[in-house]
Design an enzyme around this catalytic site. Sequence first.
Site, PDB file in Angstrom:
ATOM      1  N   GLY A 155     -15.326   1.868  16.268  1.00  0.00           N
ATOM      2  CA  GLY A 155     -16.527   2.225  15.540  1.00  0.00           C
ATOM      3  C   GLY A 155     -17.746   1.588  16.181  1.00  0.00           C
ATOM      4  O   GLY A 155     -17.711   0.433  16.623  1.00  0.00           O
TER       5      GLY A 155
ATOM      6  N   HIS B  64      33.834 -27.279  35.415  1.00  0.00           N
ATOM      7  CA  HIS B  64      34.331 -25.979  35.837  1.00  0.00           C
ATOM      8  C   HIS B  64      35.002 -25.226  34.693  1.00  0.00           C
ATOM      9  O   HIS B  64      35.853 -25.778  33.992  1.00  0.00           O
ATOM     10  CB  HIS B  64      35.375 -26.108  36.962  1.00  0.00           C
ATOM     11  CG  HIS B  64      35.043 -27.113  38.010  1.00  0.00           C
ATOM     12  ND1 HIS B  64      34.183 -26.848  39.042  1.00  0.00           N
ATOM     13  CD2 HIS B  64      35.465 -28.393  38.182  1.00  0.00           C
ATOM     14  CE1 HIS B  64      34.089 -27.929  39.816  1.00  0.00           C
ATOM     15  NE2 HIS B  64      34.843 -28.871  39.313  1.00  0.00           N
TER      16      HIS B  64
ATOM     17  N   ALA C  68      47.763 -31.946  33.358  1.00  0.00           N
ATOM     18  CA  ALA C  68      47.366 -30.570  33.634  1.00  0.00           C
ATOM     19  C   ALA C  68      48.368 -29.588  33.032  1.00  0.00           C
ATOM     20  O   ALA C  68      49.571 -29.821  33.039  1.00  0.00           O
ATOM     21  CB  ALA C  68      47.253 -30.357  35.143  1.00  0.00           C
TER      22      ALA C  68
ATOM     23  N   SER D 198      43.425 -30.220  34.169  1.00  0.00           N
ATOM     24  CA  SER D 198      43.063 -28.802  34.260  1.00  0.00           C
ATOM     25  C   SER D 198      44.020 -27.934  33.450  1.00  0.00           C
ATOM     26  O   SER D 198      45.183 -28.274  33.252  1.00  0.00           O
ATOM     27  CB  SER D 198      43.084 -28.367  35.719  1.00  0.00           C
ATOM     28  OG  SER D 198      42.136 -29.085  36.472  1.00  0.00           O
TER      29      SER D 198
ATOM     30  N   ASP E 286      -3.052  -6.195  14.287  1.00  0.00           N
ATOM     31  CA  ASP E 286      -2.683  -5.865  15.663  1.00  0.00           C
ATOM     32  C   ASP E 286      -3.652  -6.464  16.679  1.00  0.00           C
ATOM     33  O   ASP E 286      -3.840  -5.933  17.773  1.00  0.00           O
ATOM     34  CB  ASP E 286      -2.622  -4.343  15.848  1.00  0.00           C
ATOM     35  CG  ASP E 286      -3.975  -3.678  15.647  1.00  0.00           C
ATOM     36  OD1 ASP E 286      -4.900  -4.350  15.146  1.00  0.00           O
ATOM     37  OD2 ASP E 286      -4.106  -2.482  16.003  1.00  0.00           O
TER      38      ASP E 286
ATOM     39  N   GLU F  85     -17.470   5.660  12.848  1.00  0.00           N
ATOM     40  CA  GLU F  85     -16.214   5.762  13.585  1.00  0.00           C
ATOM     41  C   GLU F  85     -16.378   6.757  14.736  1.00  0.00           C
ATOM     42  O   GLU F  85     -17.139   7.716  14.657  1.00  0.00           O
ATOM     43  CB  GLU F  85     -15.081   6.210  12.659  1.00  0.00           C
ATOM     44  CG  GLU F  85     -14.716   5.194  11.591  1.00  0.00           C
ATOM     45  CD  GLU F  85     -14.101   3.926  12.162  1.00  0.00           C
ATOM     46  OE1 GLU F  85     -13.628   3.948  13.324  1.00  0.00           O
ATOM     47  OE2 GLU F  85     -14.107   2.901  11.456  1.00  0.00           O
TER      48      GLU F  85
ATOM     49  N   GLN G 175       0.876  -1.170   0.000  1.00  0.00           N
ATOM     50  CA  GLN G 175       0.000   0.000   0.000  1.00  0.00           C
ATOM     51  C   GLN G 175       0.919   1.227   0.000  1.00  0.00           C
ATOM     52  O   GLN G 175       1.439   1.621   1.052  1.00  0.00           O
ATOM     53  CB  GLN G 175      -0.899   0.015   1.239  1.00  0.00           C
ATOM     54  CG  GLN G 175      -1.877   1.175   1.249  1.00  0.00           C
ATOM     55  CD  GLN G 175      -2.669   1.265   2.552  1.00  0.00           C
ATOM     56  OE1 GLN G 175      -2.294   0.652   3.551  1.00  0.00           O
ATOM     57  NE2 GLN G 175      -3.756   2.024   2.530  1.00  0.00           N
TER      58      GLN G 175
END
Length: 484
Positions: free
Chosen positions: A128, A352, A412, A394, A91, A143, A61
Amino acid sequence: MQSARAKVLHELAGEPLLHHLLRALAGLEPERVVVVVGHQADAVRNAAEAVRLPGLRTVLQPEQRGTGHAVACAADEFRGFTGDVLVLYGDTPFIGTETLRRLTEVHRAEAADLTLLTTRFPDPPGYGRILRGAGGEVLGIVEERDATPSERAITEVNPGFYVVGADMLFPLVGELRPDNAQGELYLTDMVALAARAGRRVRTVEVGRPEEVTGINTRAELARMEATLKGTVVERWMEAGVTFEDPATVYLGPEVTIGRDTVIGPNVQLRGRTRIGESCRLEGTAYLQDATVGDRVQVRFACHIDAAEIGADAIIGPFARLRPGTRLAERVHIGNFVETKQALLAPGVKANHLTYLGDCEIGADTNVGAGTITCNYDGFRKHRTVIGARVQIGSDTQLVAPVAIGDDAYVGAGTTVTHDVPAGALAVSRVPQRHLAGWTARRRARETGAGAEPVELKPAARRKPTAGKRRTRTGGSAGRARRRR
């Protein structure tokens, strides 16, 4: 809305308002759906197409000249169509499929030319008003801005849902004129046009006004959000789910939850999240499009996005599971662990301070604290493959692409840059040194004494294990032999 965004793009329950309406339409299985777009046309078009409703198309539009003009813009898309056309507003997110079905069924059962939904408000703002004759027949719609004081006192209003035969809709729209305060083409005027032409106009009253209420302000949007959340939470409580603090929980309309699951405070479940039975989400968790198996425990403050979690897993606290994560049953992901595109087999533990990205880990492997899969070289991602029953020490860095065989150990502090064979130990460490008296000398230097530390020899090696012989030379004889 006081917003730069098109109204239908504002979100309710985590989705654009337009999505809710289109999903309600999907239950009717319409032959075609035309979305008329104007402001932010591309964004609205993308939002509509994201629902993937069969037969959906969009038209532009170019000028916003009223609701009647919007319908006229869709005329070409219905060329040759002889069925009934529903006209709806984007909406109105609470409209239900069954209400729309009832509207079309009444229209056909009474052989009506035009049928519209109505509802009643004690003090209807902005709507309306339905004008009726002495016999109750519909004469038209006025309206609010054009209504007289007596007409504004009417409580039956038009929420904007119509069903009209295609062969009548567009000729009626063609007769609309901008003879109103706004200078626009009001779609509502077609009701009076049809009535004056002797057409059969019928109405279907909706008993719950909130179902057909549109959104015009952020305050209305917030109230609808609260209403929707309350409805969804109550439905799941009736299905056997416990909410420790229902007021702080956020549930999307497409979320599913198994019975005997307990949801703690401040939990957000969004998108198409699926929660199994007998799970516990302790609180302050965010799950988006997640799949969670039965008896899973999600501890405090976890973020889970498009991840799959197998049965009996334990996640968190403070864990982040990113898209592409797939955890099998009995996996433990602990505090400050992050996963991404990670496939973890049953029984894997990473408890961890770990990053596991673009990796595959075999069953019953343990990943130590501080482990990182180094997957990105600045240009592309690479995979890490870890076998079953592996022990990763680790502070390990796994530089992809790399593979660790079954039953291997990684010491580690190791940086792994080459594949590790099955059953092997991989270790890489800088030799440890001791600087005796270093602390005292540092303190003296900082206070002005200027003493410097003295580097000592590496610490003595450990005593050899039994059955192994280690040769060591020393003194002048040893030095002489080395010189030779």
